[in-house]
Write an enzyme that holds these catalytic residues in place. Structure first.
Site, PDB file in Angstrom:
ATOM      1  N   LYS A   9      56.814  58.946  67.889  1.00 34.39           N
ATOM      2  CA  LYS A   9      56.780  57.517  67.397  1.00 34.39           C
ATOM      3  C   LYS A   9      58.319  57.491  67.132  1.00 34.39           C
ATOM      4  O   LYS A   9      59.353  58.368  66.808  1.00 34.39           O
ATOM      5  CB  LYS A   9      56.180  57.421  65.801  1.00 34.39           C
ATOM      6  CG  LYS A   9      56.763  58.280  64.924  1.00 34.39           C
ATOM      7  CD  LYS A   9      56.102  57.874  63.538  1.00 34.39           C
ATOM      8  CE  LYS A   9      56.654  58.592  62.407  1.00 34.39           C
ATOM      9  NZ  LYS A   9      56.030  58.268  61.211  1.00 34.39           N
ATOM     10  N   SER A  25      54.275  42.873  76.567  1.00 29.84           N
ATOM     11  CA  SER A  25      54.881  44.209  76.449  1.00 29.84           C
ATOM     12  C   SER A  25      56.060  44.265  75.245  1.00 29.84           C
ATOM     13  O   SER A  25      56.216  43.219  74.771  1.00 29.84           O
ATOM     14  CB  SER A  25      55.344  44.707  77.659  1.00 29.84           C
ATOM     15  OG  SER A  25      56.555  43.932  77.947  1.00 29.84           O
ATOM     16  N   TYR A  58      52.322  47.432  75.791  1.00 34.35           N
ATOM     17  CA  TYR A  58      52.807  48.705  76.582  1.00 34.35           C
ATOM     18  C   TYR A  58      54.360  48.534  76.914  1.00 34.35           C
ATOM     19  O   TYR A  58      54.981  47.651  76.504  1.00 34.35           O
ATOM     20  CB  TYR A  58      51.982  48.599  78.245  1.00 34.35           C
ATOM     21  CG  TYR A  58      52.260  47.322  78.906  1.00 34.35           C
ATOM     22  CD1 TYR A  58      53.479  47.307  79.673  1.00 34.35           C
ATOM     23  CD2 TYR A  58      51.777  46.315  78.613  1.00 34.35           C
ATOM     24  CE1 TYR A  58      53.678  46.180  80.400  1.00 34.35           C
ATOM     25  CE2 TYR A  58      51.821  45.184  79.499  1.00 34.35           C
ATOM     26  CZ  TYR A  58      52.797  45.132  80.441  1.00 34.35           C
ATOM     27  OH  TYR A  58      53.039  43.937  80.741  1.00 34.35           O
TER      28      TYR A  58
END
Length: 118
Positions: A9, A25, A58
């Protein structure tokens, strides 16, 4: 059996841009991608600290050292420039694999420069 666990993360990054006209994205500074073990095209969850939005998209590679965190396409409507976001990736692992794995936790400052990697 495989279970989905935290892989990495980027914690409390600042959204630098939101581009509604792009084809979807999140664009992330290449240096941040490397620190968080993120690959281009990898699925990530975006957690907006300011408004509570949670969504998936993504990764697209941004320019190294730029500090880019840009939400593109429909995701641009879920954030505002300046929002704090947590970018989270997951991986499928067995319990044995998990026992030997440590997720990459990347802490950044207001300009999305790495201040600590756990």
């Amino acid at each position: 059996m495989q279970i989905e666990f935290l892989y990495s993360k980027i914690h409390r990054a600042t959204v630098t841009d939101a581009n509604l006209e792009y084809v979807g994205s999140i664009t992330i500074d290449e240096a941040l991608m490397e620190a968080a073990n993120l690959l281009e095209g990898m699925k990530v969850d975006i957690l907006d600290v300011n408004n509570g939005e949670r969504f998936q998209t993504y990764v697209i590679k941004g320019k190294r050292g730029n500090g880019d965190i840009c939400l593109n396409g429909a995701a641009a409507r879920k954030v505002a420039i300046g929002d704090k976001v947590i970018i989270v990736s997951y991986a499928m692992m067995t319990l044995e694999e998990k026992s030997h794995f440590t997720p990459a936790i990347v802490m950044v400052d207001e300009k999305n420069k790495i201040v600590k990697k756990l």
